[in-house]
Motif scaffolding. Sequence first.
Motif, PDB file in Angstrom:
ATOM      1  N   SER A 146      63.383  43.737  59.229  1.00  0.00           N
ATOM      2  CA  SER A 146      62.709  43.882  57.925  1.00  0.00           C
ATOM      3  C   SER A 146      61.523  42.927  57.838  1.00  0.00           C
ATOM      4  CB  SER A 146      63.694  43.599  56.792  1.00  0.00           C
ATOM      5  OG  SER A 146      64.854  44.395  56.926  1.00  0.00           O
ATOM      6  N   ASP A 147      60.334  43.459  57.600  1.00  0.00           N
ATOM      7  CA  ASP A 147      59.135  42.620  57.499  1.00  0.00           C
ATOM      8  C   ASP A 147      58.528  42.655  56.102  1.00  0.00           C
ATOM      9  OD1 ASP A 147      58.228  45.189  57.447  1.00  0.00           O
ATOM     10  OD2 ASP A 147      56.872  45.011  59.164  1.00  0.00           O
ATOM     11  N   CYS A 148      59.299  43.156  55.126  1.00  0.00           N
ATOM     12  CA  CYS A 148      58.754  43.332  53.777  1.00  0.00           C
ATOM     13  C   CYS A 148      59.508  42.538  52.719  1.00  0.00           C
ATOM     14  CB  CYS A 148      58.796  44.823  53.405  1.00  0.00           C
ATOM     15  SG  CYS A 148      60.474  45.505  53.372  1.00  0.00           S
ATOM     16  N   LEU A 149      60.515  41.777  53.126  1.00  0.00           N
ATOM     17  CA  LEU A 149      61.411  41.140  52.152  1.00  0.00           C
ATOM     18  C   LEU A 149      60.683  40.199  51.200  1.00  0.00           C
ATOM     19  CD1 LEU A 149      64.503  40.452  54.441  1.00  0.00           C
ATOM     20  CD2 LEU A 149      64.268  42.195  52.674  1.00  0.00           C
TER      21      LEU A 149
ATOM     22  N   VAL B  40      70.836  41.699  48.588  1.00  0.00           N
ATOM     23  CA  VAL B  40      70.542  41.168  49.921  1.00  0.00           C
ATOM     24  C   VAL B  40      69.784  39.853  49.761  1.00  0.00           C
ATOM     25  CG1 VAL B  40      70.470  43.452  50.989  1.00  0.00           C
ATOM     26  CG2 VAL B  40      68.364  42.447  50.091  1.00  0.00           C
ATOM     27  N   ASN B  41      69.846  39.047  50.806  1.00  0.00           N
ATOM     28  CA  ASN B  41      69.180  37.745  50.805  1.00  0.00           C
ATOM     29  C   ASN B  41      67.769  37.886  51.355  1.00  0.00           C
ATOM     30  OD1 ASN B  41      68.340  35.027  51.448  1.00  0.00           O
ATOM     31  ND2 ASN B  41      70.493  34.412  51.227  1.00  0.00           N
ATOM     32  N   ARG B  42      66.819  37.464  50.563  1.00  0.00           N
ATOM     33  CA  ARG B  42      65.419  37.590  50.961  1.00  0.00           C
ATOM     34  C   ARG B  42      65.073  36.664  52.130  1.00  0.00           C
ATOM     35  NH1 ARG B  42      61.228  39.270  47.463  1.00  0.00           N
ATOM     36  NH2 ARG B  42      62.531  38.822  45.635  1.00  0.00           N
ATOM     37  N   LYS B  43      65.659  35.468  52.172  1.00  0.00           N
ATOM     38  CA  LYS B  43      65.298  34.460  53.160  1.00  0.00           C
ATOM     39  C   LYS B  43      66.050  34.627  54.480  1.00  0.00           C
ATOM     40  CE  LYS B  43      62.502  32.314  50.361  1.00  0.00           C
ATOM     41  NZ  LYS B  43      61.029  32.322  50.592  1.00  0.00           N
ATOM     42  N   ASP B  44      67.268  35.087  54.417  1.00  0.00           N
ATOM     43  CA  ASP B  44      68.091  35.153  55.630  1.00  0.00           C
ATOM     44  C   ASP B  44      68.845  36.479  55.668  1.00  0.00           C
ATOM     45  OD1 ASP B  44      69.299  34.368  57.991  1.00  0.00           O
ATOM     46  OD2 ASP B  44      70.992  33.405  56.967  1.00  0.00           O
TER      47      ASP B  44
ATOM     48  N   TYR C  18      75.247  47.303  55.157  1.00  0.00           N
ATOM     49  CA  TYR C  18      73.833  47.491  54.858  1.00  0.00           C
ATOM     50  C   TYR C  18      72.998  46.746  55.894  1.00  0.00           C
ATOM     51  CZ  TYR C  18      75.464  49.149  50.307  1.00  0.00           C
ATOM     52  OH  TYR C  18      76.083  49.851  49.302  1.00  0.00           O
ATOM     53  N   GLY C  19      71.958  47.432  56.390  1.00  0.00           N
ATOM     54  CA  GLY C  19      71.139  46.852  57.452  1.00  0.00           C
ATOM     55  C   GLY C  19      69.715  46.558  57.023  1.00  0.00           C
ATOM     56  N   GLY C  20      68.770  46.939  57.885  1.00  0.00           N
ATOM     57  CA  GLY C  20      67.358  46.627  57.656  1.00  0.00           C
ATOM     58  C   GLY C  20      66.728  47.435  56.536  1.00  0.00           C
ATOM     59  N   ILE C  21      65.611  46.917  56.035  1.00  0.00           N
ATOM     60  CA  ILE C  21      64.902  47.528  54.903  1.00  0.00           C
ATOM     61  C   ILE C  21      63.460  47.823  55.288  1.00  0.00           C
ATOM     62  CG2 ILE C  21      64.084  47.153  52.532  1.00  0.00           C
ATOM     63  CD1 ILE C  21      66.463  45.272  52.145  1.00  0.00           C
TER      64      ILE C  21
END
Length: 372
Positions: A261-264, A331-335, A347-350
């Motif tokens: 995920s590169d958009c968190l 979900v955790n934005r940082k980790d 739940y996986g990647g976004i």
Amino acid sequence: MRSEVKMMLLGPWFWEGFSSFLVSWFSKGRFSVSMFQAPLKMRLETVIHCSKVQEIVEEEGEEPSLLDLPELALECILERLSPAELCSMAGVCNSLRDRCRSDHLWEKHLKHKWGRVICEAAYKEWKCHIASRKRPSLLDRRSQKVFLGSLISVWPFSWHKPKCESRSKPSSCLPIDSIVALYLSLESGKFWFPAQVYNRENGHVGFMLSCYDAQLSYDCKTDTFQARYSSLERRTIEESIHWDRLRAPPVGTPAHVLHTSDCLNDLKPGDHIEIQWRRSKEFPYGWWYAVVGHQELCDGNENRCLCQYNDKVVLEFSQYTPGSRWRQTIVNRKDHREVGNEGDGFYGGIRKLSKEEEISKWKQLWPKQMFD
């Protein structure tokens, strides 16, 4: 007189109108049409010049041929033909057969019909497929005939003599690594390719607003697809899938791999996203539609909302009723990493949806009623 005719033949406006005329006659199945029969819509000047050309040809005792046309005019005609018409034209002679199999002619048709569902993974599988056909044991003429026979089943009446006519002309065989071979393999359903299917298994409730990887095969008679889904329990097959339920995978992440995920850091309430979800560790991921929501204590007021600065990101699955265990996840934005359990799934990647056409597609698939 001859200089006038030559000047006329070199004019681009003449060949533009003339090629359109030939294509329209060819499409109607009039294969024996004379070159100089003019349609009513052709310019009067063109008709007059055509008559002069015909007089000169008759004087010299030569019968006109399609191959006598200038290269540009002939190419213009072939570019306007449909795939079935190209196959028919290829049966006229060896010269036209080679021209009608040209990659640049078929690239347009491949992109027009298959571009929205064919991805890089499909091209890789096709390369592996043709590599197996190039093994020494499969290079003999008999094996090539079997392969070509499966391709021409799409238009058996059209692709006249696509195999070798004699031992002295092996180059007349249809190259298995050509674009026309790929097109015909897709059209005939012989080549199963990877793509993704919305609302799998005929819109089964458990898969609403999701998109799963599958192997697809096309049925040209019904203009629909058959899908094979792989799972831990069984291989599921679904038939009669229409084009509007298919898409090429938007990212190259395999179905069993966690997407990076590169958009968190950019997510804020109201953003549309897709998130990977799977039932258990052994199952492949599917992509599920959701919208970024507000924190529990946030009243949703834009002037006071600080949700986008919170390390926790709330994801809302609004197709489920409030209070449902499927309605929301955090979900955790940082980790961020795969989170979940065997009861609720993982739940996986976004990936954030930035294209309006992607968002509109999910809205079109919205169920008529909410689920528990």
